[in-house]
Design a protein around this motif. Structure first.
Motif, PDB file in Angstrom:
ATOM      1  N   ARG A  24       2.211   1.820  -3.348  1.00 42.62           N
ATOM      2  CA  ARG A  24       1.157   2.320  -4.238  1.00 42.62           C
ATOM      3  C   ARG A  24       0.880   3.798  -3.989  1.00 42.62           C
ATOM      4  NH1 ARG A  24      -2.350  -3.082  -3.548  1.00 42.62           N
ATOM      5  NH2 ARG A  24      -2.003  -3.962  -5.609  1.00 42.62           N
ATOM      6  N   ILE A  25       0.839   4.164  -2.721  1.00 43.88           N
ATOM      7  CA  ILE A  25       0.559   5.575  -2.413  1.00 43.88           C
ATOM      8  C   ILE A  25       1.694   6.458  -2.922  1.00 43.88           C
ATOM      9  CG2 ILE A  25       0.335   7.216  -0.499  1.00 43.88           C
ATOM     10  CD1 ILE A  25      -1.186   4.843   0.955  1.00 43.88           C
TER      11      ILE A  25
ATOM     12  N   ALA B 259       2.786  10.155  -9.473  1.00 42.02           N
ATOM     13  CA  ALA B 259       1.987  10.310 -10.688  1.00 42.02           C
ATOM     14  C   ALA B 259       1.324  11.676 -10.728  1.00 42.02           C
ATOM     15  CB  ALA B 259       0.923   9.207 -10.740  1.00 42.02           C
ATOM     16  N   LEU B 260       0.785  12.111  -9.592  1.00 42.95           N
ATOM     17  CA  LEU B 260       0.112  13.410  -9.562  1.00 42.95           C
ATOM     18  C   LEU B 260       1.100  14.542  -9.837  1.00 42.95           C
ATOM     19  CD1 LEU B 260      -2.321  12.789  -6.578  1.00 42.95           C
ATOM     20  CD2 LEU B 260      -2.919  13.122  -8.979  1.00 42.95           C
TER      21      LEU B 260
ATOM     22  N   THR C  21       3.302  18.317 -16.410  1.00 46.73           N
ATOM     23  CA  THR C  21       3.078  18.273 -17.848  1.00 46.73           C
ATOM     24  C   THR C  21       2.176  19.403 -18.337  1.00 46.73           C
ATOM     25  OG1 THR C  21       1.232  16.788 -17.545  1.00 46.73           O
ATOM     26  CG2 THR C  21       3.367  15.780 -17.989  1.00 46.73           C
TER      27      THR C  21
ATOM     28  N   LEU D 297       3.820  14.306 -11.619  1.00 52.19           N
ATOM     29  CA  LEU D 297       4.153  14.259 -13.040  1.00 52.19           C
ATOM     30  C   LEU D 297       3.059  14.908 -13.870  1.00 52.19           C
ATOM     31  CD1 LEU D 297       5.659  10.676 -13.379  1.00 52.19           C
ATOM     32  CD2 LEU D 297       6.860  12.855 -13.660  1.00 52.19           C
ATOM     33  N   LEU D 298       1.813  14.617 -13.501  1.00 58.26           N
ATOM     34  CA  LEU D 298       0.697  15.197 -14.241  1.00 58.26           C
ATOM     35  C   LEU D 298       0.749  16.713 -14.176  1.00 58.26           C
ATOM     36  CD1 LEU D 298      -2.588  13.194 -13.661  1.00 58.26           C
ATOM     37  CD2 LEU D 298      -1.428  13.672 -15.811  1.00 58.26           C
TER      38      LEU D 298
ATOM     39  N   SER E  47       0.839  -1.194   0.000  1.00 57.24           N
ATOM     40  CA  SER E  47       0.000   0.000   0.000  1.00 57.24           C
ATOM     41  C   SER E  47       0.871   1.240   0.000  1.00 57.24           C
ATOM     42  CB  SER E  47      -0.886   0.030   1.244  1.00 57.24           C
ATOM     43  OG  SER E  47      -1.799  -1.024   1.194  1.00 57.24           O
TER      44      SER E  47
ATOM     45  N   LEU F 239       3.646   5.849  -5.431  1.00 59.57           N
ATOM     46  CA  LEU F 239       3.496   5.937  -6.888  1.00 59.57           C
ATOM     47  C   LEU F 239       2.394   6.913  -7.268  1.00 59.57           C
ATOM     48  CD1 LEU F 239       3.884   2.201  -7.976  1.00 59.57           C
ATOM     49  CD2 LEU F 239       5.455   4.103  -8.434  1.00 59.57           C
ATOM     50  N   ALA F 240       1.312   6.899  -6.497  1.00 58.09           N
ATOM     51  CA  ALA F 240       0.194   7.792  -6.802  1.00 58.09           C
ATOM     52  C   ALA F 240       0.615   9.245  -6.649  1.00 58.09           C
ATOM     53  CB  ALA F 240      -0.984   7.488  -5.883  1.00 58.09           C
TER      54      ALA F 240
END
Lengths: 334, 334
Positions: A10-11, A17-18, A24, A20-21, A7, A13-14
């Motif tokens: 995963r957190i 990911a945010l 962009t 990185l978003l 977990s 990575l999340a």
């Protein structure tokens, strides 16, 4: 332990990911490219920025960002007569074989003789009579199909364009811009609610549930085991002038913070919207472009604008000159 | 070239970010923990999965995922009388000093003597008279404040709970579950639209513009330069029985695909919803739990349910037994 470690991964990575978003995000392009860089465009952008800046004094939560738009003359043209009137006349022609008496009865006879001036001479009363005779007596679903067939085929007598190609490109950009900033966009029009709903999602990005308009009564019936809503020749609500704030309250249940109109029929909607507490925005589209569209205001029978011009500026409303403030009027022809 | 290469990198990063976000999705928890694993819960989940599976034969685009809910007896309790009736009685008590004649006039005198049985003996007509006398004569904003003050303080005489704590926990979970699956959730109630709107966002997550209900007329007025909508003692619309499909069409403009009710006042709404083309879902909450809530159906003066029980199953509607299908009734007391 393993599950907990997974977990955690995963957190992580999340979160990554945010980030990185966010990274962009390109530099925002001009959201209103069809507007000249004059005062109205600046007023719109400045207002939207101040109500969407979290923590700023004029910040408005997304749920309260309601923007209301008149339709005729504000989102699409209304000359030489309301486009719904063309629909009514076409319906009279289509239905004439079933109504032989119309040949002798005004204003129907005038329409059948292509004498539209006489047909309109009776004013709102005559138009309403013709609307009732052609908009009632079928189910809501049958009427939806009739409108859809007409709007996708009929063309404006002067421009030769489909009516939905006579919408204003700058206003389409404005609708998109507001929605991208968390606004819910509504139509609040004197036109028929069921005349607009079949095509507003496709043309304006406004779904049926965000269309407020004038209406006739409907009645629920079960015919041969099939339920239907039948349209009755009886007026239910006139969504114009002082009726617009009433319609807004009935459908939306809260006061908008932005209102856009073009005629004195929109005066009360702008007044109601802009007199609430906090940041408020009112705008009137002034038809000043005889070359690219039409030029009319105080003396026009359609879309008369006098009080809005007289009182609007001192009420803080922005007046848009179509000629000076808009680079283009209609979308590119298809 | 540089700018184009940068854009490419940004897009690549964005795609990577989206993949990472998807990868972090944990196994979904039970979305309806207060529902027993009986047929109704399975029917709900199975329906939602089939209409949200892109490419499946029953797929419904998000824009058309409209779910409508009755309020009294479906989202919150309605016993021993509609909660709005308690509001009306409290308003009569509060307004009595300004209406000395009420002391001698029925049904008002009965309310002031705490004889609620006599006050209700006049049926719907008497209740409507009391509603008009207490719900009209002020602006919409003043009424909003009156409702808000009442709903945050008044308590139910039997349970001692605030009325908004007598909402059904399984239905709150259902509303959340549907919204998480792209549904737009609406209330369609015989209750007063402006009685519900001040608190439905907080309690149900349903904003004012997604509440349909009965209404009185309002009038736009400018008083001392301040515009207001004044509530008139004149009925505008009764959103009950065959009025529910009419109200749905007026406000939403399309047919829902899911409908939830509990009484025969919801029959036409369920019939209208479930007779459309494609996948459809109808559910009736049957009050079977005398211990945790109330048990009533065919012989009840409030929330009478007979035709729905007789015809619902063969129309494919799911009947929920509160006693057997719900683990809990109300949310934990606060």
């Amino acid at each position: 332990m393993i599950s907990s470690a997974m977990s955690f991964t995963r957190i992580t990575l999340a979160v990554l990911a945010l980030h990185l978003l966010a990274a962009t995000g390109l530099q925002a392009a001009d959201p209103l490219p069809s507007w000249n860089d004059t005062a109205p465009k600046q007023a719109i952008i400045s207002f939207v920025e101040k109500v969407t800046s979290d923590g700023a004094p004029d910040f408005v939560p997304a749920a309260e960002r309601i923007a209301v738009f008149d339709n005729d003359g504000t989102l699409w043209s209304e000359r030489p007569m309301y486009f719904q009137a063309y629909f009514i006349f076409d319906r009279i022609r289509a239905l004439a074989p079933q109504h032989p008496a119309w040949k002798e009865k005004q204003p129907f006879a005038a329409v059948l003789n292509d004498d539209l001036k006489s047909a309109l001479a009776g004013g709102e009363h005559a138009l309403l009579e013709m609307a009732m005779a052609t908009h009632a007596g079928m189910t809501t679903e049958a009427f939806h199909d009739i409108v859809t067939a007409w709007i996708t085929t009929a063309k404006h007598p002067k421009t030769g364009r489909h009516y939905t190609q006579m919408v204003y490109q700058p206003m389409l950009e404005l609708l998109d811009y507001l929605r991208a900033n968390g606004f819910k966009t509504y139509i609040v029009s004197g036109g028929g609610i069921e005349f607009m709903r079949p095509w507003t999602a496709r043309v304006y990005g406004i779904p049926p549930e965000q269309v407020v308009g004038s209406s006739i009564k409907t009645k629920y019936e079960v015919r041969h085991g099939r339920p239907a809503l039948v349209r009755l020749p009886e007026l239910n609500f006139v969504d114009d002038k002082a009726g617009k704030p009433v319609g807004i309250n009935q459908h939306i249940g809260r006061r908008p913070i932005m209102a856009f109109g073009n005629s004195d029929g929109d005066f009360e909607m702008l007044e109601w919207t802009t007199s609430g507490p906090g940041a408020r925005f009112g705008m009137i589209v002034h038809h000043t472009d005889a070359e690219r569209e039409w030029a009319y205001d105080r003396d026009s029978s359609v879309g008369k604008l006098a009080r809005g011009l007289d009182e609007g500026p001192r009420r803080g409303w922005t007046i848009v000159s179509m000629k000076n403030d808009w680079k283009t009027i209609y979308p590119p022809a298809k």
